[in-house]
Design a protein around this motif. Structure first.
Motif, PDB file in Angstrom:
ATOM      1  N   ILE B 331       0.844  -1.077  -0.162  1.00 35.84           N
ATOM      2  CA  ILE B 331       0.000   0.115   0.100  1.00 35.84           C
ATOM      3  C   ILE B 331       0.862   1.326   0.093  1.00 35.84           C
ATOM      4  O   ILE B 331       0.738   2.243  -0.746  1.00 35.84           O
ATOM      5  CB  ILE B 331      -0.995   0.224   1.168  1.00 35.84           C
ATOM      6  CG1 ILE B 331      -1.908  -1.078   1.229  1.00 35.84           C
ATOM      7  CG2 ILE B 331      -1.615   1.377   1.293  1.00 35.84           C
ATOM      8  CD1 ILE B 331      -2.785  -1.345   2.408  1.00 35.84           C
ATOM      9  N   VAL B 332       2.116   1.330   0.862  1.00 38.26           N
ATOM     10  CA  VAL B 332       2.875   2.361   0.941  1.00 38.26           C
ATOM     11  C   VAL B 332       3.666   2.491  -0.388  1.00 38.26           C
ATOM     12  O   VAL B 332       3.663   3.763  -0.983  1.00 38.26           O
ATOM     13  CB  VAL B 332       3.878   2.212   2.177  1.00 38.26           C
ATOM     14  CG1 VAL B 332       4.809   3.197   2.066  1.00 38.26           C
ATOM     15  CG2 VAL B 332       3.123   2.220   3.440  1.00 38.26           C
ATOM     16  N   ALA B 337       4.558   5.284  -5.498  1.00 39.07           N
ATOM     17  CA  ALA B 337       4.760   5.539  -6.794  1.00 39.07           C
ATOM     18  C   ALA B 337       3.588   6.488  -7.515  1.00 39.07           C
ATOM     19  O   ALA B 337       3.953   7.080  -8.443  1.00 39.07           O
ATOM     20  CB  ALA B 337       4.184   4.151  -7.364  1.00 39.07           C
ATOM     21  N   ARG B 338       2.694   6.631  -6.705  1.00 39.03           N
ATOM     22  CA  ARG B 338       1.400   7.496  -7.167  1.00 39.03           C
ATOM     23  C   ARG B 338       1.889   9.128  -7.102  1.00 39.03           C
ATOM     24  O   ARG B 338       1.766   9.790  -7.947  1.00 39.03           O
ATOM     25  CB  ARG B 338       0.284   7.241  -6.424  1.00 39.03           C
ATOM     26  CG  ARG B 338      -1.058   8.021  -7.188  1.00 39.03           C
ATOM     27  CD  ARG B 338      -2.463   7.797  -6.356  1.00 39.03           C
ATOM     28  NE  ARG B 338      -2.574   6.462  -6.762  1.00 39.03           N
ATOM     29  CZ  ARG B 338      -3.656   5.601  -6.109  1.00 39.03           C
ATOM     30  NH1 ARG B 338      -4.337   6.519  -5.363  1.00 39.03           N
ATOM     31  NH2 ARG B 338      -4.056   4.560  -6.253  1.00 39.03           N
ATOM     32  N   ARG B 340       5.105   9.978  -6.994  1.00 41.20           N
ATOM     33  CA  ARG B 340       6.198  10.103  -7.937  1.00 41.20           C
ATOM     34  C   ARG B 340       5.538  10.379  -9.305  1.00 41.20           C
ATOM     35  O   ARG B 340       6.027  11.345 -10.097  1.00 41.20           O
ATOM     36  CB  ARG B 340       7.162   8.985  -7.849  1.00 41.20           C
ATOM     37  CG  ARG B 340       8.365   9.156  -7.174  1.00 41.20           C
ATOM     38  CD  ARG B 340       9.357   8.211  -7.271  1.00 41.20           C
ATOM     39  NE  ARG B 340       9.760   7.499  -5.947  1.00 41.20           N
ATOM     40  CZ  ARG B 340       9.811   6.283  -5.695  1.00 41.20           C
ATOM     41  NH1 ARG B 340       9.451   5.210  -6.490  1.00 41.20           N
ATOM     42  NH2 ARG B 340      10.239   6.126  -4.417  1.00 41.20           N
ATOM     43  N   GLY B 341       4.233   9.714  -9.608  1.00 45.67           N
ATOM     44  CA  GLY B 341       3.995   9.900 -10.805  1.00 45.67           C
ATOM     45  C   GLY B 341       3.369  11.154 -11.140  1.00 45.67           C
ATOM     46  O   GLY B 341       3.471  11.808 -11.938  1.00 45.67           O
ATOM     47  N   ALA B 342       2.725  11.552 -10.038  1.00 45.61           N
ATOM     48  CA  ALA B 342       2.130  12.879 -10.119  1.00 45.61           C
ATOM     49  C   ALA B 342       3.080  14.108 -10.177  1.00 45.61           C
ATOM     50  O   ALA B 342       2.864  15.060 -11.085  1.00 45.61           O
ATOM     51  CB  ALA B 342       1.180  13.275  -8.602  1.00 45.61           C
ATOM     52  N   LYS B 343       4.250  13.936  -9.631  1.00 41.09           N
ATOM     53  CA  LYS B 343       5.314  14.891  -9.895  1.00 41.09           C
ATOM     54  C   LYS B 343       5.955  14.750 -11.172  1.00 41.09           C
ATOM     55  O   LYS B 343       6.368  15.974 -11.685  1.00 41.09           O
ATOM     56  CB  LYS B 343       6.500  14.681  -8.924  1.00 41.09           C
ATOM     57  CG  LYS B 343       6.241  15.194  -7.373  1.00 41.09           C
ATOM     58  CD  LYS B 343       7.643  14.864  -6.621  1.00 41.09           C
ATOM     59  CE  LYS B 343       7.320  15.394  -5.269  1.00 41.09           C
ATOM     60  NZ  LYS B 343       8.458  14.912  -4.536  1.00 41.09           N
ATOM     61  N   ALA B 344       6.094  13.561 -11.841  1.00 42.83           N
ATOM     62  CA  ALA B 344       6.601  13.514 -13.141  1.00 42.83           C
ATOM     63  C   ALA B 344       5.828  13.988 -14.327  1.00 42.83           C
ATOM     64  O   ALA B 344       4.728  14.324 -14.004  1.00 42.83           O
ATOM     65  CB  ALA B 344       6.897  12.145 -13.563  1.00 42.83           C
TER      66      ALA B 344
END
Lengths: 234, 344
Positions: B331-332, B337-338, B340-344
């Motif tokens: 879950i963590v 990952a989410r 990080r994905g939002a930042k990228a």
């Protein structure tokens, strides 16, 4: 002396016998196919060669008897096994699946991995992806790749085309042919897909409920009327 | 099992994360000094650390190879009893009794290993459960002059005084074991053990000696259980059959590992901390603050005759496990990952 000799092989699961006095040879540098329907004993034959099923008779690789040896030893002697692709490690990266195969041939890991990547570039691109997320064809590549990581001289491939599209089958056939011609690898496959087996192999053996029914070159088998009726429905 | 990266690489980023995690935990006694957390909380953390050691031990043996042990307290108890008997009955210094206890536990681990040669799955689980029940009964009747019978052994030498010191000791043990196991599991050996859990036949077909690999996993698991059990006995100052050879302890260990994330090292640690505090909070607050706030809990408590907190504990574990079978760690990971994905 043939490269692989199978003499009067019988295999047992407990008291149930699933192979009855099967005998055939595989010459070095040859592709041989064993065809048969579900339950004919194809996987049992493979499992017997790799030492995972109790069996009697003789299986010899370059004259050395394999019966009674453990799988670990048989793999070290040069037999690589690509089981049906359901037998991968699903929640593990492609790379790790391949590395498990490389356990016995430690010194060759780098070279073997490069070779597998060259044969199947997709396995390099997706090295960290879990195999459970791959398509059937890609999983088959992992299975063959994992077997190649053991530095085999004899490659056993159990039903490489089961459930795959004709296009993917053609690709797999091309890869196996390449391994055979370029690397001189001796290959034994089992198949239900008669056309695939006939197009690839120099010798074909037909297995029916544990008995070897007929053997020959693809041309000879094509000329066999009875066989054509049974397997091609013509 | 959640480890999907290349198993043979150890990156400095990983070591940094370990340092931050363990370093953060090492600051807790300081927080207690300035009254940010209670002294009692430190005691709860000590238990969490030992539970984490047990859960990691279980995970090496069961989480990786898929040979589910229901009798893990058998190993822990052997470790605890061995050092307890040597220390109290024969006056052996803990410096020697603990290493001996670890060796004895490893020997006991081979007993565990024997059935694993022939059987797997639920049959193996039941046999390990039988091991634990058997020793629970035996320890009470055979040589009670040594084992202390039903009452166990008290007066086991404690190694440290005070919550803070004991906390550092437990954290040091837990951290050392965690990093050693982590490094070991990132080698091809660890990959092979996980592979056994997923498909033992395929591992065999790839030419690996699964018997040797399993024996290795059982020895490592037993050694860790022995270390944990022995030090735990010296922390508590007593050993007793009820406290050790107990199905509740077996389940707490298993739930810690599964809830945190089996097949990882950090997972069982997080699971152990989470579970210890969940139980502690429920124990302290369930029949007071929580039942006051939610009348339905009050009703539950009455209906279940004061055992309502176990219902909540089970429910929480069930919901997390159903939502993400790979545990809290997954879950963590997904959350990170989410982000990080939002930042990228």
């Amino acid at each position: 002396m043939a490269f692989l000799e199978i003499d009067n092989l019988s295999a047992f699961y407990g008291r149930a016998q699933s192979l009855h006095d099967v005998s055939f040879d595989v010459a070095q540098g040859e592709i041989v196919a064993v065809i048969g329907t579900n339950g004919a004993g194809k996987s049992t034959l493979m499992d017997s060669i790799i030492g995972m099923v109790k069996n009697t008779g003789a299986i010899r690789l370059e004259g050395a008897d394999l019966v009674g040896r453990g799988s670990a030893e048989i793999v070290r002697m040069g037999v690589g096994y690509a089981p049906e692709r359901a037998h991968l490690f699903p929640f593990m990266a492609i790379e790790d699946n391949l590395l498990v195969g490389g356990y016995t041939a430690r010194d060759d890991i780098g070279r073997n991995l490069a070779h597998v990547h060259e044969l199947f570039p997709v396995l390099k691109e997706r090295a960290t992806q879990e195999t459970s997320t791959l398509s059937g064809g890609e999983r088959q590549m992992v299975s063959v790749g994992r077997a190649l990581m053991t530095s085999p001289r004899l490659l056993l491939v159990d039903e490489p085309t089961i459930g795959l599209s004709p296009k993917v089958c053609t690709e797999i056939a091309a890869t196996l042919r390449r391994l055979n011609q370029e690397d001189g690898l001796t290959i034994l496959i089992t198949e239900q897909n008669i056309n695939f087996a006939m197009s690839l192999a120099t010798h074909v053996h037909v297995l029916e409920t544990g008995h070897l029914r007929v053997s020959g070159t693809p041309e000879e088998l094509m000329a066999d009327d009875e066989l054509n009726k049974a397997y091609f429905g013509t | 099992m959640a480890n999907t990266t290349n198993g043979s690489v150890i990156k400095w980023q990983h070591l940094l994360l370990w340092a931050i995690f363990l370093g953060g935990l090492a600051l807790l006694p300081e927080l207690a000094d300035i009254k940010w957390i209670k002294r009692g909380t430190l005691r709860t953390f000590i238990f969490a650390n030992y539970l984490a050691i047990f859960a990691m031990s279980w995970d090496v043996l069961s989480g990786r190879t898929g040979y589910i042990s229901f009798g893990h307290p058998f190993l822990i108890g052997i470790g605890a009893y061995t050092t307890g008997i040597l220390n109290v009955r024969f006056g052996v210094d803990p410096m020697f009794s603990i290493p001996i206890a670890v060796l004895v536990t490893m020997a006991a681990g081979t007993l565990f290993f024997l059935p694993a040669l022939r059987i797997s799955g639920s049959y193996f689980a039941l046999i390990t459960l039988a091991f634990m029940e058997l020793i629970y009964q035996l320890v009470q009747v055979i040589r009670p002059d040594l084992t202390g019978g039903t009452r166990g052994i008290s007066g086991v030498d404690t190694l440290m005084r005070g919550a803070a010191n004991n906390y550092y000791l437990s954290l040091g043990l837990m951290g050392t074991i965690a990093i050693l196991l982590w490094a070991m599991m990132r080698t091809r050996l660890g990959t092979a053990l996980s592979a056994i859990g997923m498909n033992e036949e395929a591992v065999e077909g790839s030419g690996l000696n699964t018997t040797k690999l399993k024996l290795f996993a059982f020895m490592v698991g037993a050694a860790v259980a022995g270390v944990g059990g022995a030090f735990f006995a010296h922390y508590l100052g007593y050993v007793s059959p009820r406290g050790l050879f107990e199905i509740t302890l077996a389940f707490t260990i298993i739930v810690s590992a599964l809830l945190g994330g089996a097949g990882t090292i950090i997972g069982p640690i997080i699971g152990a901390i989470f579970l210890t505090f969940l139980l502690e909070i429920l124990r302290v607050k369930f029949s007071t603050e929580l039942t006051d706030a939610w009348p339905v809990l009050d009703w539950l408590e009455t209906a279940l005759k004061g055992q309502g907190r176990f219902f909540i504990y089970g429910l929480v574990a069930l919901v997390i496990y159903m939502y993400q079978p790979k545990g809290i760690i997954e879950i963590v990971n997904r959350l990170l990952a989410r982000i990080r994905g939002a930042k990228a």
